[in-house]
Design an enzyme around this catalytic site. Structure first.
Site, PDB file in Angstrom:
ATOM      1  N   ASP A 127       0.825  -1.205   0.000  1.00  0.00           N
ATOM      2  CA  ASP A 127       0.000   0.000   0.000  1.00  0.00           C
ATOM      3  C   ASP A 127       0.866   1.264   0.000  1.00  0.00           C
ATOM      4  O   ASP A 127       1.945   1.295   0.600  1.00  0.00           O
ATOM      5  CB  ASP A 127      -0.901  -0.023   1.241  1.00  0.00           C
ATOM      6  CG  ASP A 127      -1.851   1.143   1.301  1.00  0.00           C
ATOM      7  OD1 ASP A 127      -2.740   1.218   0.428  1.00  0.00           O
ATOM      8  OD2 ASP A 127      -1.708   1.989   2.201  1.00  0.00           O
ATOM      9  N   GLU A 174       0.968  -0.626  -5.175  1.00  0.00           N
ATOM     10  CA  GLU A 174      -0.026   0.424  -5.398  1.00  0.00           C
ATOM     11  C   GLU A 174       0.769   1.727  -5.520  1.00  0.00           C
ATOM     12  O   GLU A 174       1.055   2.393  -4.528  1.00  0.00           O
ATOM     13  CB  GLU A 174      -1.031   0.512  -4.250  1.00  0.00           C
ATOM     14  CG  GLU A 174      -2.145   1.505  -4.534  1.00  0.00           C
ATOM     15  CD  GLU A 174      -2.592   2.302  -3.323  1.00  0.00           C
ATOM     16  OE1 GLU A 174      -3.641   2.956  -3.391  1.00  0.00           O
ATOM     17  OE2 GLU A 174      -1.871   2.304  -2.309  1.00  0.00           O
TER      18      GLU A 174
END
Length: 957
Positions: free
Chosen positions: A626, A679
């Site tokens: 993330d 990401e």
């Protein structure tokens, strides 16, 4: 070991004269024979005086200062000068929703965690120091000649602070007697208030619910010649001692073996060794000491007597002496930790049940290099760590203690003395299990799961992920079916995902987090699956079930930041440790959290080992990392003046780059078949390039296997949100992605982020009436599955949920209920998703060359007026699939599209407008022949009927 309930908060109604105190530690009734520890060197620092020191002079070495203790601290302790009380940091405020554990924050009358612990004088005014010093003979002669009068006067004036500093036998006796008389005349010195302990109920059949401390003696017990030195005594009582094993336990001295114990609530302690029983002398404040007539340290146990409540007698517990055992962590582990290269860090740090030197218990270890001292607190000692100080293992910054009798299910924390002397209670950063939030204590855990996914693991690495089918269903476990546990989810989730044809699930963060509203993206327990849904073994059971159903498991992993909760990682040992020491680098400007210090080897090791941990211990098949962009740039969300450039004057965070490269290289080396996914929302060069290949910017690749294509997602959703009449002005938003489609290995994500916070669900983004919205939704999914790249779809979007996702109630499953009038509309969309995955998996042209430009060819990319897009996908053998999307609400008859001339007959393999999907049934049900003249630069063409707001897939018959 059966877990026991934690102690409740202490009652304020307790009588001050007889404060309630906890019962002795759990596990002290174990009657375990243990081998002898290696004898320590005679006269080691912190061992105090020998039993013959009252009559024979010997030089005592100064105790080594604890980590974070300067020479001034030691000097104050040795000279008796009081330390000024300093207030410590109270810690950062907890995140919203983060609550404390069930154990008492502090014992009654005891400083709370985070406050400075006041020093309390514990030595009697009549105690005499007998350690020999230079000039002892002269002092003795002067004391004898002058008589008791002068000595008594001096003693009364000083309060007998140091006693008669003599080593000579006659002088010492005379001075002591004179001092005692003068003390009696002068009156006793006021005592410092005693430290009371927390109240806690006892487990039935073990210890009483509460116990009272023995009332203070009118006359303090006489000093035992084996008692610990006042310096050591003071540091142990206040949790500042770095080497309690040098004081407590058994140590060979002249004339035998001295044994010392610290049991604050005991009325007596007896050493049992090789048939001998020796009652230790009560030295006050929970200290006991005595001399064993042995030549070497023997196997021994401690029999500890505690008073029953209400004056009802006493009972005795037996336990191995934890302070006679050698360190339970080896030097090689410490070396690897210091180098930042311990790839199995979870096996070295944290709480691990084990048998050590023949004794069953739990090894506790924690990295806290700035701490002055560390103690273990838990439900097994009623959250009072006085009797459980840990030792510092050299310069590693690691503290260790093996506690006999403590096993699985026990709750614990570390009580850390900060550099300023204040105390803070912290959950274990390496805990493998936690309490159910909002409680947040760590739990001793071990795994007993037997895996049954060997066949899955053996084949998962046979084909590179970018050359294999990869269709992902993103799930928030806590809300997919609210109320289900890991084991209950294992009965439903694998079957549902397999039925829809997805190859993988991606789990939003499962690592423990205090605030459910963060969806798991503010982690406090990096090594523990959230206890909201069950135990770590329960989570393994779920993964095992998914693997046995042929479903791979990806997990969201969050190494970018952590919350500021003052019981977790923030300023863990009193100073910035896991976070960057520069406040501008540490504070994350968007989320109010703290960023890791990627340049510190131990912190980088903590994170790299964590990635390996999930892959090896839980058989995770991939990590979706993330917020990578926030890690890569020093100026991320920061204005000028809020950041400092790197050593080359750039804005790249070189420490983060090195960390990501090391993490990826380590995971791919240790876990074959695992994939890492970034990401990352910027144009950083080489996210999925191997780490050893250098790009134009001079940096090696980050080494990820795949990267989320955030550009495709934003552009295509903006296009679909436009009314069809306006889409011709935004046609490039659907074609631009092919300009950079092969610069990285991409995943096309329609994730949770796109269906929350006012962004609307996927079907609700579409313009028009309900029929047009569903048609647009289906056409978009058909375009997405055919586009180069892998696919990811968030739960609820597979059946066209109308409302946004909420972690409080999850998907609107009732939309599929046959009793609902529009259920067929939603079931039709779900049937389409099933068909998309089925045809996708059976068509190598759609996934075999996702990263090869030779696997894609435009047929028509400029039909903006028609809102039409058409392209070919090719497999390794050149077998094609034709994908056509008509994003206008108009049926187009006889629409010519050029195709290769080698194939003369084509047929539809998918039509999103079929009636079974909720469409109008327009299409090309019969096989189509390629005809001349050709179109779009190709020698042959198909004349198609294009349904409105639909996508067609065709293959040669």
């Amino acid at each position: 070991m059966t877990p026991r309930p934690p102690a409740p908060e202490p009652s304020d109604a307790a009588e001050p004269q007889t404060p309630l105190v906890p019962a002795p530690a759990r596990g002290e009734d174990r009657d375990t024979e243990t081998p002898a520890a290696a004898p320590g060197p005679e006269g080691a620092a912190g061992t105090g005086t020998g039993p013959t020191a009252a009559t024979a002079t010997r030089t005592r070495r100064a105790p080594a200062p604890a980590p974070g203790t300067d020479n001034e601290d030691v000097a104050r302790a040795r000279t008796g000068r009081p330390r000024s009380t300093r207030s410590g940091s109270a810690g950062k405020p907890a995140e919203a929703g983060a609550e404390t554990s069930r154990e008492p924050a502090s014992a009654p009358g005891e400083p709370a965690a985070g406050d400075a612990a006041p020093k309390t004088r514990t030595t009697s005014r009549t105690r005499t120091r007998t350690t020999a010093k230079a000039g002892t003979a002269t002092t003795a002669k002067a004391a004898t000649a002058a008589g008791a009068k002068g000595t008594a006067k001096a003693t009364a004036k000083s309060g007998a602070r140091t006693g008669a500093r003599t080593g000579a036998k006659t002088g010492a006796k005379t001075a002591a007697k004179a001092g005692a008389k003068a003390e009696a005349k002068a009156g006793p010195e006021p005592k410092a208030p005693a430290r009371s302990r927390a109240t806690a109920p006892a487990t039935p059949g073990r210890t009483p619910a509460a116990r009272t401390r023995r009332p203070p003696l009118a006359t303090p017990p006489p000093a035992s010649p084996c008692a610990p030195h006042p310096d050591d005594r003071d540091r142990l009582l206040h949790g500042h001692h770095h080497d309690p094993h040098s004081v407590l336990g058994a140590h060979p001295v002249e004339g035998g073996v001295v044994v010392r114990a610290l049991r604050p609530y005991a009325t007596g302690v007896t050493v049992v060794a090789e048939g001998e029983r020796v009652a230790l002398t009560d030295d006050g404040d929970g200290f006991f000491s005595g001399l064993l007539p042995a030549g070497a340290v023997p196997d021994h146990r401690l029999e500890i007597t505690y008073p029953e409540p209400e004056g009802g007698g006493s009972h005795t517990l037996t336990t191995p002496d934890p302070y006679r055992l050698p360190p339970s962590l080896g030097s090689f582990d410490l070396h690897l930790i210091g180098e930042g290269r311990h790839e199995e860090l979870w096996r070295a740090l944290g709480a691990r049940p084990m048998t050590h030197e023949g004794v069953t218990g739990t090894r506790f270890t924690v990295w806290a290099p700035n701490a002055r001292g560390v103690r273990i607190i838990g439900d097994f000692n009623f959250w009072d760590g006085t009797a459980y100080p840990m030792r510092s293992l050299g310069s590693s910054g690691v503290w260790e203690l093996f506690v006999p009798g403590v096993g699985e299910g026990a709750l614990y924390r570390f009580e850390i003395a900060r550099p300023d002397g204040s105390l803070t209670r912290r959950s274990d950063p390496m805990a493998r299990r936690t309490e159910v939030p909002p409680a947040n204590a760590s739990v001793v855990a071990d795994s007993h799961h037997t895996w049954g996914d060997g066949a899955w693991l053996a084949r998962r690495g046979q084909t590179p992920v970018h050359e294999a089918p990869f269709s992902v269903y993103e799930v928030h476990l806590a809300s997919w079916r609210p109320g289900l546990t890991y084991r209950e989810l294992a009965e439903q989730l694998p079957a549902y995902v397999k039925d829809l044809g997805f190859t993988h699930v991606e789990l939003m963060p499962v690592a423990e987090h205090p605030f459910g509203g963060s969806w798991g993206y503010q982690v406090t327990g990096f090594y523990a699956p959230t206890a909201r849904l069950g135990t770590p073994d329960d989570f393994k059971y779920l993964i095992d079930a998914l693997h046995q159903a042929g479903i791979g498991v990806l997990m969201d992993w969050v190494p970018a930041h952590f919350p500021r909760d003052d019981w977790a990682l923030a300023e863990f040992d009193g100073r910035p440790l896991y976070e960057h020491p520069d406040p501008r680098r540490a504070a994350h400007p968007d989320w109010g959290t703290l960023e890791f210090d990627y340049g510190r080897t131990e912190v980088r090791n903590f994170l790299v080992a964590n990635a390996v941990y999930w892959c090896e211990e839980f058989h995770i098949d991939g990590l979706r990392v993330d917020a990578v962009a926030s890690m890569l740039y020093l100026d991320y969300s920061r204005e000028d003046g809020q950041w400092s450039p790197n050593e080359y004057g750039g804005r790249e965070n070189l420490d983060a780059v090195a960390f990501l490269q090391e993490m990826n290289a380590t995971v791919y080396r240790r876990a074959p078949g695992v994939v890492t996914v970034a990401e990352e929302s910027t144009a950083w060069d080489g996210v999925t390039r191997p780490t050893h290949l250098t790009g134009e910017g001079g940096l090696g690749g980050l080494g990820f296997g795949l990267k989320w294509n955030m550009g495709w997602m934003h552009d295509s959703l903006e296009y679909m949100a436009k009314e069809p009449v306006h889409r011709k002005y935004h046609h490039d938003e659907m074609t631009f992605s092919m300009v950079y489609a092969y610069s990285e290995n991409y995943v096309l994500p329609i994730s949770h982020d796109e269906v929350v916070h006012g962004k609307q669900s996927l079907v609700s983004k579409m313009p028009g009436d309900w029929w047009q919205q569903r048609a647009g939704h289906r056409a978009y999914l058909g375009f997405m599955w055919a586009h180069p790249g892998k696919q990811l779809l968030f739960m609820g979007q597979e059946f066209a949920q109308v409302s946004e996702w909420s972690e409080a109630h999850g998907p609107d499953w009732w939309l599929l209920d046959e009793a609902y009038g529009a259920a067929a509309d939603h079931r039709g969309v779900r049937d389409l998703v099933r068909e998309l995955n089925t045809v996708y998996g059976a068509t190598p042209a759609l996934w075999q060359r996702d990263t090869d430009p030779g696997g894609f060819a435009w047929v028509v990319s400029d039909a903006a007026e028609d809102n039409v897009l058409a392209f070919l996908r090719l497999d390794h053998r050149g077998a094609p699939l034709l994908a056509v999307s008509n994003f206008s609400p108009v049926v187009r008859h006889g629409y010519a599209l050029g195709v290769p001339d080698a194939h003369t007959v084509w047929r539809e393999v998918l039509n999103t407008d079929q009636e079974r999907f909720g469409g109008g049934g327009v299409g090309n049900p019969e096989p189509l022949g390629a005809e001349e003249p050709g179109a779009h630069g190709r020698p042959a063409a198909l004349r198609l009927t294009l349904p409105p707001l639909a996508t067609l897939w065709l293959r040669p018959a």
